[in-house]
Design a protein around this motif. Structure first.
Motif, PDB file in Angstrom:
ATOM      1  N   THR A 272      -4.275  -0.044   5.334  1.00 41.91           N
ATOM      2  CA  THR A 272      -3.866   0.585   4.082  1.00 41.91           C
ATOM      3  C   THR A 272      -2.350   0.543   3.960  1.00 41.91           C
ATOM      4  O   THR A 272      -1.640   0.332   4.946  1.00 41.91           O
ATOM      5  CB  THR A 272      -4.341   2.047   4.017  1.00 41.91           C
ATOM      6  OG1 THR A 272      -3.648   2.808   5.027  1.00 41.91           O
ATOM      7  CG2 THR A 272      -5.843   2.153   4.257  1.00 41.91           C
ATOM      8  N   THR A 273      -1.857   0.781   2.752  1.00 43.99           N
ATOM      9  CA  THR A 273      -0.409   0.772   2.541  1.00 43.99           C
ATOM     10  C   THR A 273       0.255   1.894   3.333  1.00 43.99           C
ATOM     11  O   THR A 273       1.372   1.717   3.837  1.00 43.99           O
ATOM     12  CB  THR A 273      -0.091   0.925   1.047  1.00 43.99           C
ATOM     13  OG1 THR A 273      -0.775   2.065   0.517  1.00 43.99           O
ATOM     14  CG2 THR A 273      -0.519  -0.315   0.271  1.00 43.99           C
ATOM     15  N   ASP A 274      -0.416   3.023   3.477  1.00 41.60           N
ATOM     16  CA  ASP A 274       0.160   4.127   4.259  1.00 41.60           C
ATOM     17  C   ASP A 274       0.310   3.730   5.721  1.00 41.60           C
ATOM     18  O   ASP A 274       1.337   4.015   6.355  1.00 41.60           O
ATOM     19  CB  ASP A 274      -0.718   5.379   4.145  1.00 41.60           C
ATOM     20  CG  ASP A 274      -0.585   6.056   2.787  1.00 41.60           C
ATOM     21  OD1 ASP A 274       0.375   5.731   2.047  1.00 41.60           O
ATOM     22  OD2 ASP A 274      -1.435   6.908   2.460  1.00 41.60           O
ATOM     23  N   GLU A 275      -0.713   3.081   6.276  1.00 40.61           N
ATOM     24  CA  GLU A 275      -0.640   2.643   7.677  1.00 40.61           C
ATOM     25  C   GLU A 275       0.459   1.601   7.862  1.00 40.61           C
ATOM     26  O   GLU A 275       1.204   1.633   8.842  1.00 40.61           O
ATOM     27  CB  GLU A 275      -1.985   2.065   8.114  1.00 40.61           C
ATOM     28  CG  GLU A 275      -3.086   3.089   8.269  1.00 40.61           C
ATOM     29  CD  GLU A 275      -4.405   2.473   8.707  1.00 40.61           C
ATOM     30  OE1 GLU A 275      -5.358   3.229   8.921  1.00 40.61           O
ATOM     31  OE2 GLU A 275      -4.474   1.237   8.838  1.00 40.61           O
TER      32      GLU A 275
ATOM     33  N   GLU B 272       3.936   3.278   7.620  1.00 42.59           N
ATOM     34  CA  GLU B 272       4.228   4.077   8.817  1.00 42.59           C
ATOM     35  C   GLU B 272       4.701   3.193   9.976  1.00 42.59           C
ATOM     36  O   GLU B 272       5.694   3.498  10.647  1.00 42.59           O
ATOM     37  CB  GLU B 272       2.986   4.864   9.227  1.00 42.59           C
ATOM     38  CG  GLU B 272       3.202   5.787  10.414  1.00 42.59           C
ATOM     39  CD  GLU B 272       1.957   6.590  10.768  1.00 42.59           C
ATOM     40  OE1 GLU B 272       1.932   7.151  11.876  1.00 42.59           O
ATOM     41  OE2 GLU B 272       1.019   6.640   9.940  1.00 42.59           O
TER      42      GLU B 272
END
Length: 291
Positions: free
Chosen positions: A271-274, A277
């Motif tokens: 995902t874009t969040d992963e 990060e």
């Protein structure tokens, strides 16, 4: 409720000059409470598998076990109506199936066929509208006066009104813009988390597989080629390409960064969040090395 395919084969128009083998040697399991993505290019067998999930089709060979019911080529039709209530299918462009004069009546149609009164059916429709992102004011509106996205939500509510244990989604975001696609998929994921539904997602959208699914089954030539977690299978971009499939945009970007900067992403970001990060961590480490 688990669904299990054992050595399943299916042939269209068997015994005629026009017979065509669609499935062969299918072995797979869809676990209760899972969010499973079924992927494959056009002609891989996805649609035929989908129609076996609630016995719309019976296997030519092998068995499909749905809960405690075993379906084979010799199974009787008795009791299949109840079985199909437990496994609801949202077909591609479900809004095409709307036909009643009001939204409330359309949602209530299925429950009425299973013995609910019109009043009880409308009460259920009123209860379901917020779950699909619509308010009570839609009950008396004609479904044909709604936007395409709203019509799709009404059709989905009609499937949910049957209170299925398993929800099968056939390309549920087809024809929607990116924002509409995200809203619909977030809605399904909320149902998965809050209602305890088992979800089977048939899709070409690899970003949706990465974002929402916990299991992935790849079909090719009418059989299962590989299955596992999305994180495991998306590591094999070359193999997926040989299956005429892509990878999520985040995975593609991560691979590009690995080549350019000799980075290693662990775990592979889905995902874009992963991805963000891990990028922040790596940029921080690089800054520390410079200092």
């Amino acid at each position: 409720m688990d669904i299990r395919f054992q050595e399943v084969g299916y042939t269209y128009q068997k015994g005629t000059p026009f017979q065509s083998r669609a499935l062969h040697d299918i072995n797979l399991s869809i676990k209760d409470g899972s969010f499973t993505a079924l992927v494959g290019h056009t002609g891989s067998g996805k649609s035929t598998v989908l129609q076996h999930l609630n016995a719309l089709k019976k296997p030519t060979t092998g068995t499909v076990t749905i809960g405690d019911r075993v379906i084979s080529n010799f199974s009787e039709d008795k009791g299949l109506k109840t079985l199909r209530k437990r496994v609801g299918i949202v077909f591609q462009f479900p809004e095409a199936q709307l036909f009643e004069e009001t939204v409330g009546k359309d949602i209530a149609f299925g429950p009425k066929n299973f013995g609910l009164s019109e009043e009880e059916g409308l009460a259920k429709a009123k209860e379901l509208l917020p779950l699909v992102g619509l308010d009570e004011s839609f009950l008396e509106r004609s479904p044909f006066d709604l936007s395409g996205g709203q019509m799709r939500r009404v059709a989905i509510a009609g499937v949910l009104a049957m209170e299925p244990e398993v929800l099968v989604l056939d390309e549920p975001t087809a024809g929607l813009d990116p924002q509409g696609r995200k809203e619909i998929m977030d809605m399904f994921y909320s149902l998965y988390q809050n209602k305890g539904l088992t979800i089977v997602l048939v899709t070409h959208q690899m970003d949706d597989v990465a974002e929402y699914a916990d299991h992935m089954i790849v079909l090719e030539g009418g059989t299962v080629k590989r299955e596992g977690s999305p994180r495991e299978l998306f590591k094999e971009a070359g193999w997926l390409s040989s299956m005429q499939l892509g990878v999520p945009s985040t995975v593609r970007f991560a691979h590009e960064l690995e080549e350019k900067f000799q980075w290693t992403f662990d775990p592979l970001p889905l995902t874009t969040d992963e991805l963000a990060e891990q990028m922040i961590q790596k940029l921080g480490d690089s800054a520390g090395d410079v200092l």
